[in-house]
Structure formats: structure tokens, C-alpha cells
Design a protein around this motif. Structure first.
Motif, PDB file in Angstrom:
ATOM      1  N   GLU A   1       0.499   4.207   0.202  1.00 20.54           N
ATOM      2  CA  GLU A   1       0.145   5.297   1.107  1.00 20.54           C
ATOM      3  C   GLU A   1       0.398   4.960   2.573  1.00 20.54           C
ATOM      4  O   GLU A   1       0.227   5.822   3.447  1.00 20.54           O
ATOM      5  CB  GLU A   1      -1.330   5.671   0.912  1.00 20.54           C
ATOM      6  CG  GLU A   1      -1.652   6.158  -0.492  1.00 20.54           C
ATOM      7  CD  GLU A   1      -0.745   7.314  -0.930  1.00 20.54           C
ATOM      8  OE1 GLU A   1      -0.565   8.258  -0.128  1.00 20.54           O
ATOM      9  OE2 GLU A   1      -0.211   7.264  -2.052  1.00 20.54           O
ATOM     10  N   ALA A   2       0.814   3.738   2.851  1.00 23.03           N
ATOM     11  CA  ALA A   2       1.104   3.339   4.231  1.00 23.03           C
ATOM     12  C   ALA A   2       2.023   2.127   4.207  1.00 23.03           C
ATOM     13  O   ALA A   2       1.632   1.010   4.552  1.00 23.03           O
ATOM     14  CB  ALA A   2      -0.183   3.031   4.994  1.00 23.03           C
TER      15      ALA A   2
ATOM     16  N   ASP B   1       7.137  -4.349   3.487  1.00 22.46           N
ATOM     17  CA  ASP B   1       7.163  -4.054   2.053  1.00 22.46           C
ATOM     18  C   ASP B   1       8.560  -3.873   1.473  1.00 22.46           C
ATOM     19  O   ASP B   1       8.785  -4.192   0.311  1.00 22.46           O
ATOM     20  CB  ASP B   1       6.334  -2.793   1.783  1.00 22.46           C
ATOM     21  CG  ASP B   1       4.886  -2.971   2.175  1.00 22.46           C
ATOM     22  OD1 ASP B   1       4.271  -3.950   1.715  1.00 22.46           O
ATOM     23  OD2 ASP B   1       4.372  -2.154   2.962  1.00 22.46           O
TER      24      ASP B   1
ATOM     25  N   ASN C   1       0.869  -1.170   0.000  1.00 20.98           N
ATOM     26  CA  ASN C   1       0.000   0.000   0.000  1.00 20.98           C
ATOM     27  C   ASN C   1       0.906   1.219   0.000  1.00 20.98           C
ATOM     28  O   ASN C   1       1.505   1.569   1.022  1.00 20.98           O
ATOM     29  CB  ASN C   1      -0.906  -0.001   1.228  1.00 20.98           C
ATOM     30  CG  ASN C   1      -1.740   1.262   1.339  1.00 20.98           C
ATOM     31  OD1 ASN C   1      -1.696   2.144   0.474  1.00 20.98           O
ATOM     32  ND2 ASN C   1      -2.510   1.370   2.419  1.00 20.98           N
TER      33      ASN C   1
ATOM     34  N   TYR D   1       9.195   8.158   0.753  1.00 17.28           N
ATOM     35  CA  TYR D   1       8.069   7.236   0.798  1.00 17.28           C
ATOM     36  C   TYR D   1       7.109   7.608   1.925  1.00 17.28           C
ATOM     37  O   TYR D   1       7.486   8.270   2.892  1.00 17.28           O
ATOM     38  CB  TYR D   1       8.572   5.802   0.997  1.00 17.28           C
ATOM     39  CG  TYR D   1       9.398   5.308  -0.171  1.00 17.28           C
ATOM     40  CD1 TYR D   1       8.804   4.636  -1.233  1.00 17.28           C
ATOM     41  CD2 TYR D   1      10.761   5.567  -0.234  1.00 17.28           C
ATOM     42  CE1 TYR D   1       9.549   4.211  -2.327  1.00 17.28           C
ATOM     43  CE2 TYR D   1      11.521   5.149  -1.326  1.00 17.28           C
ATOM     44  CZ  TYR D   1      10.900   4.480  -2.361  1.00 17.28           C
ATOM     45  OH  TYR D   1      11.640   4.075  -3.445  1.00 17.28           O
ATOM     46  N   THR D   2       5.875   7.167   1.796  1.00 18.05           N
ATOM     47  CA  THR D   2       4.892   7.364   2.847  1.00 18.05           C
ATOM     48  C   THR D   2       4.916   6.134   3.743  1.00 18.05           C
ATOM     49  O   THR D   2       4.417   5.063   3.366  1.00 18.05           O
ATOM     50  CB  THR D   2       3.487   7.564   2.257  1.00 18.05           C
ATOM     51  OG1 THR D   2       3.508   8.663   1.344  1.00 18.05           O
ATOM     52  CG2 THR D   2       2.477   7.851   3.362  1.00 18.05           C
ATOM     53  N   ILE D   3       5.531   6.278   4.905  1.00 14.64           N
ATOM     54  CA  ILE D   3       5.761   5.148   5.790  1.00 14.64           C
ATOM     55  C   ILE D   3       4.670   5.077   6.844  1.00 14.64           C
ATOM     56  O   ILE D   3       4.423   6.041   7.580  1.00 14.64           O
ATOM     57  CB  ILE D   3       7.143   5.257   6.482  1.00 14.64           C
ATOM     58  CG1 ILE D   3       8.251   5.483   5.438  1.00 14.64           C
ATOM     59  CG2 ILE D   3       7.406   4.029   7.337  1.00 14.64           C
ATOM     60  CD1 ILE D   3       8.365   4.391   4.411  1.00 14.64           C
ATOM     61  N   GLY D   4       4.017   3.939   6.918  1.00 15.13           N
ATOM     62  CA  GLY D   4       3.003   3.750   7.935  1.00 15.13           C
ATOM     63  C   GLY D   4       3.536   3.098   9.188  1.00 15.13           C
ATOM     64  O   GLY D   4       3.055   3.359  10.286  1.00 15.13           O
ATOM     65  N   GLU D   5       4.572   2.250   9.023  1.00 17.75           N
ATOM     66  CA  GLU D   5       5.123   1.533  10.171  1.00 17.75           C
ATOM     67  C   GLU D   5       6.566   1.161   9.891  1.00 17.75           C
ATOM     68  O   GLU D   5       6.925   0.823   8.755  1.00 17.75           O
ATOM     69  CB  GLU D   5       4.304   0.264  10.455  1.00 17.75           C
ATOM     70  CG  GLU D   5       4.745  -0.497  11.687  1.00 17.75           C
ATOM     71  CD  GLU D   5       3.898  -1.726  11.973  1.00 17.75           C
ATOM     72  OE1 GLU D   5       4.102  -2.349  13.042  1.00 17.75           O
ATOM     73  OE2 GLU D   5       3.038  -2.071  11.133  1.00 17.75           O
TER      74      GLU D   5
ATOM     75  N   THR E   1       5.048  -0.449   5.078  1.00 12.09           N
ATOM     76  CA  THR E   1       5.755  -0.976   6.243  1.00 12.09           C
ATOM     77  C   THR E   1       7.177  -1.300   5.819  1.00 12.09           C
ATOM     78  O   THR E   1       7.382  -2.050   4.858  1.00 12.09           O
ATOM     79  CB  THR E   1       5.075  -2.241   6.783  1.00 12.09           C
ATOM     80  OG1 THR E   1       3.757  -1.915   7.217  1.00 12.09           O
ATOM     81  CG2 THR E   1       5.857  -2.833   7.939  1.00 12.09           C
TER      82      THR E   1
END
Length: 280
Positions: free
Chosen positions: A168-169, A213, A166, A190-194, A171
């Protein structure tokens, strides 16, 4: 050119891999003295004892195939160049090992025509085994050290498959020992969610099983650090590339088997947000 039966190879190598893990855990429980190699990396008696066991196992399992092994190479024992050869890192994650963090691994990779095609990784403190069984097929199994006679055919195997990212989030995995400002700059694109941490070649395995990811390494590594993990990750649907997006290749004997900076991806490489990078 020699053909390799991966399930048979894995079965033949498993006893040596488990023996190496047992040797490591004996020293892990009582502590080891750390020495420093000429390249400033740490080494212990557990590294050397493990490598000896693995070299014996490879001699029995695939006699005649050259082996490039980390500790032997540090002593100047380099085999002749070959289209097919094994890469051995007997104890990947020595820093984790010395610090009593259980994320250290035994690693065997097979390279054919510059590409890693087979990998076997075992984390003895965790009892986790990862192995390539065919092109496009990698599996994991739990093998406790108190089962030294275990065989792959008798174990419940779980298929490894990477996940769809994803964007937009995302990992990402980061090393417990090697995060740098350059890594921070790369991740800013990058757009890092975790962010998750892991040691040794387990980072490849965690991506292969769909836990994250990507993982970026902007620092020095050798081919024996990455071959087994790349083979497993690629068989699970992932990719490993240099910073230009080219597949990481092997057999660079003239360069001491050094790797360029690389990214291990769960699927294909993900483009960075160019604006985020240019704004820094």
C-alpha cells in the motif's frame, strides 16, 4: 566443473577493482572526452583503462575462465561460449560519470549455468563496495580509495538483506537517465509511496540493502549491466525477473548478450493492480 570460493575470489579481485576506481577518479577530477560507440552509447578513456585493469585482475584471480567485457565486446573480442564466465562492465553509469554525478560503478559478475552467482560492485566516488560471499549471503563495506591495500578480511562488513514490501506504500527506484512513458504506465499499476532516484548498478544494491522495493527497466540493457547486481540482490533475498515473471538468465551470446525488459524486486514479484492498468 570448476568450483569457485567466493570469499577468496573477492579478495583476489579487490585490488584490481580498487585500481579501476582510482583510474576513474583521476579522469573524473579533470574531465574526459566522450566518444560514441556504434550502439550510440557513450564511452571514455576511463572505461577502457578500467577494463584493462579488471581483465588483468581476472586473469590472475581466475585464470582460464572466459570474460565477456563491455568494451572488448564493442571491438568484436568475444570469447568462446562456456558454462562459466565473467561479465565485466568497467564503468557502469558513464552518463553519471561524465555529468559528475558520483553514482557510477565498477562491476564484475560471475555466471554459472546461465545464472549469476557472484557479484562485485564498487562505487569509487562513494567508497561503497558490495559483494556476494556465498549463496544467500551478500555484504557491503566502505572502502575509501586512499586505502588501496584494503582486504575484505580487515573491513567491517554489513550483511545485506532486502525488506518486506508494503503493497500500500511501495518505494520504487528509478533511473536518473532512462525513465520513459512505458515506465510510467507500469508504475501506475502499483500504489507508490515514494520514488527515489539512483544511477548505474547501485539500484540493485539499494534494493539489496532494504532501501526500496523494486526497480523496473523497460529499455535496452546488456548482461554485463545486470549480472553483478542481480547476484548481489538475489543473495540478499531479492529477485530479478522478465516481464512474465521468469528469472533473468545469462549467456545469450547469439543475441549479443542482450537482456529483455526486467524488474528487480526486493522479494518475490509483486502483482500489479489489474484495474489500474486496464483503466489507462
Amino acid at each position: 566443473m570448476r568450483a569457485f570460493d567466493f570469499p577468496s575470489l573477492a579478495e583476489k579481485l579487490l585490488p584490481a577493482v580498487l585500481a579501476a576506481g582510482q583510474a576513474q577518479m583521476r579522469y573524473y577530477q579533470r574531465g574526459v572526452t566522450v566518444e560514441t560507440k556504434p550502439d550510440s552509447s557513450p564511452v571514455t578513456v576511463a572505461d577502457r583503462e578500467s577494463e584493462a585493469l579488471l581483465l588483468d585482475g581476472l586473469w590472475e584471480a581466475a585464470r582460464g575462465v572466459p570474460v565477456v567485457a563491455e568494451e572488448s565486446m564493442s571491438l568484436g573480442a568475444a570469447p568462446a561460449k562456456s558454462r562459466s564466465f565473467f561479465l565485466v562492465d568497467p564503468l557502469d553509469g558513464t552518463r553519471e560519470y561524465v555529468n559528475r554525478v558520483g553514482e557510477f560503478t565498477v562491476n564484475i559478475g560471475l555466471v554459472v549455468d546461465h545464472a549469476p552467482v557472484f557479484g562485485m560492485i564498487y562505487a569509487p566516488a562513494l567508497g561503497d563496495l558490495y559483494v556476494t560471499l556465498a549463496e544467500g549471503r551478500a555484504v557491503e563495506a566502505h572502502v575509501p580509495l586512499d586505502e588501496p591495500n584494503a582486504t575484505l578480511s580487515s573491513l567491517p562488513l554489513r550483511e545485506l538483506r532486502t525488506r518486506e514490501p508494503n503493497a500500500e506504500a511501495l518505494t520504487v527506484l528509478e533511473s536518473r537517465s532512462h525513465r520513459t512513458p512505458a515506465t510510467e504506465a507500469f508504475l501506475a499499476g502499483y500504489t507508490i509511496g515514494e520514488v527515489k532516484r539512483a544511477g548505474s548498478s547501485l539500484k540493485f544494491c539499494r534494493i539489496a540493502r532494504g532501501d526500496a522495493d523494486f526497480y523496473v527497466r523497460l529499455g535496452p540493457t546488456r548482461e554485463w549491466d545486470t549480472a553483478a547486481g542481480q547476484a548481489i540482490l538475489e543473495a540478499a533475498g531479492g529477485s530479478v525477473t522478465d516481464m512474465s515473471g521468469n528469472r533473468l538468465t545469462y549467456g545469450k551470446a547469439d543475441d549479443g548478450y542482450g537482456n529483455p525488459h526486467f524488474v528487480a524486486w526486493g522479494r518475490d514479484p509483486i502483482a500489479a493492480h489489474v484495474k489500474a492498468i486496464s483503466d489507462r
